[in-house]
Design a protein around this motif. Structure first.
Motif, PDB file in Angstrom:
ATOM      1  N   THR A  51       0.852  -1.184   0.000  1.00  0.00           N
ATOM      2  CA  THR A  51       0.000   0.000   0.000  1.00  0.00           C
ATOM      3  C   THR A  51       0.891   1.239   0.000  1.00  0.00           C
ATOM      4  O   THR A  51       2.085   1.163   0.287  1.00  0.00           O
ATOM      5  CB  THR A  51      -0.914   0.052   1.241  1.00  0.00           C
ATOM      6  OG1 THR A  51      -0.103   0.162   2.411  1.00  0.00           O
ATOM      7  CG2 THR A  51      -1.814  -1.162   1.320  1.00  0.00           C
ATOM      8  N   ARG A  53       0.607   5.897   0.408  1.00  0.00           N
ATOM      9  CA  ARG A  53      -0.133   7.151   0.522  1.00  0.00           C
ATOM     10  C   ARG A  53       0.875   8.271   0.382  1.00  0.00           C
ATOM     11  O   ARG A  53       1.979   8.211   0.934  1.00  0.00           O
ATOM     12  CB  ARG A  53      -0.833   7.241   1.876  1.00  0.00           C
ATOM     13  CG  ARG A  53      -1.620   8.536   2.034  1.00  0.00           C
ATOM     14  CD  ARG A  53      -2.380   8.561   3.301  1.00  0.00           C
ATOM     15  NE  ARG A  53      -1.447   8.733   4.425  1.00  0.00           N
ATOM     16  CZ  ARG A  53      -1.839   8.950   5.668  1.00  0.00           C
ATOM     17  NH1 ARG A  53      -3.126   8.981   5.955  1.00  0.00           N
ATOM     18  NH2 ARG A  53      -0.958   9.103   6.616  1.00  0.00           N
ATOM     19  N   HIS A  89      -5.229   6.179   0.830  1.00  0.00           N
ATOM     20  CA  HIS A  89      -4.456   4.928   0.814  1.00  0.00           C
ATOM     21  C   HIS A  89      -4.794   4.176  -0.470  1.00  0.00           C
ATOM     22  O   HIS A  89      -5.965   4.055  -0.836  1.00  0.00           O
ATOM     23  CB  HIS A  89      -4.801   4.058   2.024  1.00  0.00           C
ATOM     24  CG  HIS A  89      -4.270   4.612   3.305  1.00  0.00           C
ATOM     25  ND1 HIS A  89      -2.993   4.377   3.745  1.00  0.00           N
ATOM     26  CD2 HIS A  89      -4.844   5.413   4.228  1.00  0.00           C
ATOM     27  CE1 HIS A  89      -2.799   4.996   4.886  1.00  0.00           C
ATOM     28  NE2 HIS A  89      -3.912   5.640   5.205  1.00  0.00           N
TER      29      HIS A  89
END
Length: 141
Positions: A51, A53, A89
């Motif tokens: 992931t 961000r 995210h």
């Protein structure tokens, strides 16, 4: 050939090379993670995921990844993917083919970097948002 695909390919390649070249200078909230499992297919294709961000970008952003095994310093770049830096995210995934038999199922070390290509005097230069290193299990797929 249209310029956008060329720049996209160059950016992904640059992100893969840059994964080993410098530490990240993450802005508050910028983050990249790596999943605990990576996949290895019979033809040597490795797939890693995780992931990310990020915030506040001025140029294209990419996630590059590399993998290695054991105490060797050898790492294999396995490609990169374009990132969207909107503060949310997101999932990422990168795949690349490593020469067959260079990697085997078992413990491995993955490195990932979130890098922006910013224009400076007409040249795209890297700005590192985040990096992460993780021990993973490389499984046959």
């Amino acid at each position: 050939m249209p310029l956008r695909p060329v720049l996209g390919a160059l950016g992904a390649a640059a992100a893969t090379v840059l994964v080993l070249s410098a530490p990240a200078t993450a802005a508050p909230g910028d983050k990249v993670t790596i999943d605990r499992t990576a996949r290895l297919s019979v033809d040597g294709t490795v797939t890693v995921s995780g992931t990310y961000r990020c915030f506040g970008v001025n140029g294209p952003v990419f996630i590059g990844a590399a993998i290695g095994r054991g105490p060797s310093a050898t790492r294999y770049g396995i490609g990169g993917t374009r990132a969207v830096c909107d503060g949310a995210h997101h999932r990422w995934r990168a795949s690349g083919t490593v020469t067959p038999k260079r990697l085997r199922p078992g413990p491995a070390r993955v490195e990932a970097v979130l890098v922006e290509l910013r224009q400076h005097s007409g040249l795209p230069l890297p700005h590192f948002h985040a990096s992460h290193h993780r021990n993973v299990m490389l499984v046959a797929h």
